[in-house]
Design an enzyme around this catalytic site. Structure first.
Site, short mmCIF file in Angstrom:
data_model
loop_
_atom_site.label_atom_id
_atom_site.label_comp_id
_atom_site.label_asym_id
_atom_site.label_seq_id
_atom_site.Cartn_x
_atom_site.Cartn_y
_atom_site.Cartn_z
N CYS A 4 0.85 -1.20 0.00
CA CYS A 4 0.00 0.00 0.00
C CYS A 4 0.88 1.25 0.00
CB CYS A 4 -0.93 0.00 1.21
SG CYS A 4 -1.78 1.57 1.45
N CYS A 7 0.67 3.27 3.23
CA CYS A 7 1.33 2.55 4.33
C CYS A 7 2.85 2.70 4.22
CB CYS A 7 0.96 1.07 4.32
SG CYS A 7 -0.69 0.72 4.96
N ASP A 30 0.39 16.74 -0.97
CA ASP A 30 0.02 15.95 -2.15
C ASP A 30 1.07 16.19 -3.24
OD1 ASP A 30 -2.91 14.63 -3.22
OD2 ASP A 30 -1.44 15.21 -4.75
N HIS A 46 -3.66 0.88 8.43
CA HIS A 46 -4.35 0.74 7.15
C HIS A 46 -5.85 0.56 7.32
CE1 HIS A 46 -4.68 -0.06 2.87
NE2 HIS A 46 -5.63 -0.92 3.22
N ASN A 87 -12.36 10.95 -1.10
CA ASN A 87 -12.92 10.16 -2.19
C ASN A 87 -13.02 8.71 -1.75
OD1 ASN A 87 -12.94 12.42 -3.95
ND2 ASN A 87 -10.74 12.13 -4.29
N THR A 95 -8.00 6.92 -5.88
CA THR A 95 -6.90 6.24 -6.58
C THR A 95 -5.99 5.49 -5.63
OG1 THR A 95 -5.55 8.25 -6.51
CG2 THR A 95 -6.89 7.88 -8.50
N HIS A 98 -6.30 3.64 0.62
CA HIS A 98 -5.95 3.82 2.04
C HIS A 98 -6.66 5.11 2.44
CE1 HIS A 98 -2.71 3.67 5.40
NE2 HIS A 98 -3.47 4.73 5.67
N HIS A 100 -8.06 8.52 3.35
CA HIS A 100 -7.33 9.79 3.50
C HIS A 100 -8.26 10.97 3.30
CE1 HIS A 100 -7.01 8.44 -0.72
NE2 HIS A 100 -7.02 9.72 -1.07
N HIS A 102 -8.26 14.95 1.96
CA HIS A 102 -7.56 16.02 1.25
C HIS A 102 -7.92 17.32 1.97
CE1 HIS A 102 -6.81 13.76 -2.66
NE2 HIS A 102 -7.77 13.02 -2.14
P1 AMP Z 1 -7.42 9.97 -4.22
O1 AMP Z 1 -7.44 10.10 -5.72
O2 AMP Z 1 -8.54 10.66 -3.52
O3 AMP Z 1 -7.28 8.52 -3.81
O4 AMP Z 1 -6.13 10.72 -3.72
C1 AMP Z 1 -4.85 10.20 -3.81
C2 AMP Z 1 -3.91 11.37 -3.84
O5 AMP Z 1 -2.61 10.88 -3.58
C3 AMP Z 1 -3.84 12.10 -5.18
O6 AMP Z 1 -4.23 13.47 -5.00
C4 AMP Z 1 -2.36 11.99 -5.59
O7 AMP Z 1 -1.86 13.15 -6.21
C5 AMP Z 1 -1.70 11.71 -4.26
N1 AMP Z 1 -0.44 10.99 -4.32
C6 AMP Z 1 -0.15 9.87 -5.05
N2 AMP Z 1 1.11 9.47 -4.79
C7 AMP Z 1 1.63 10.34 -3.90
C8 AMP Z 1 2.89 10.46 -3.25
N3 AMP Z 1 3.90 9.59 -3.46
N4 AMP Z 1 3.08 11.48 -2.38
C9 AMP Z 1 2.09 12.37 -2.15
N5 AMP Z 1 0.88 12.30 -2.72
C10 AMP Z 1 0.64 11.31 -3.59
#
Ligand code: AMP
Length: 114
Positions: A4, A7, A30, A46, A87, A95, A98, A100, A102
């Site tokens: 993950c 994680c 982000d 997780h 989301n 995407t 895990h 989260h 924003h």
């Molecule tokens: P979501 O699409 O709501 O699942 O949000 C996932 C977020 O994680 C997206 O806004 C990505 O830009 C962000 N993201 C993906 N990989 C990383 C990373 N390595 N460091 C920081 N943010 C990330």
């Protein structure tokens, strides 16, 4: 959880720009910011999404929300205003599976929810 992304970030295996951390929660910038302030707040433990949270996660979820407010304060966007988005699932375009939050701020948001 093995493999993950968040994680691995929480474990320090993948670098992140940390904004806030306590025993249960990590907040980091982000990688593709959608606003001048765009911070992700995650539970270190997780949890895939809101549907996956159990009663034993209640304290962790409360800490997550309090951490989002703390991040807004630390980032100086309490007076100007900020948006907290989470989301969940494919239609919401989650995407990273895990849980989260924003935390978005530093510009006027459009009227829609996203
Ligand atoms: P979501 O699409 O709501 O699942 O949000 C996932 C977020 O994680 C997206 O806004 C990505 O830009 C962000 N993201 C993906 N990989 C990383 C990373 N390595 N460091 C920081 N943010 C990330």
């Amino acid at each position: 959880m093995n493999g993950c992304l968040f994680c691995r970030i929480a474990a320090g295996e993948i670098p992140s720009t940390k904004v806030y951390e306590d025993e249960h929660v990590l907040a980091f910038r982000d990688i593709a910011p959608q606003a001048p302030v765009h911070v992700l707040v995650i539970p270190k433990k997780h949890v895939s999404g809101w549907y996956d949270a159990q009663g034993e996660d209640d304290a962790s979820l409360a800490r997550l929300m309090r951490a989002a407010a703390k991040v807004a304060q630390m980032e100086g966007i309490v007076q100007s205003g900020f948006r907290v988005v989470s989301n969940c699932g494919p239609d919401a375009q989650q995407t990273v599976p895990h849980l989260h939050l924003h935390v978005l701020g530093g510009r006027a948001m459009a009227g829609e929810m996203a």
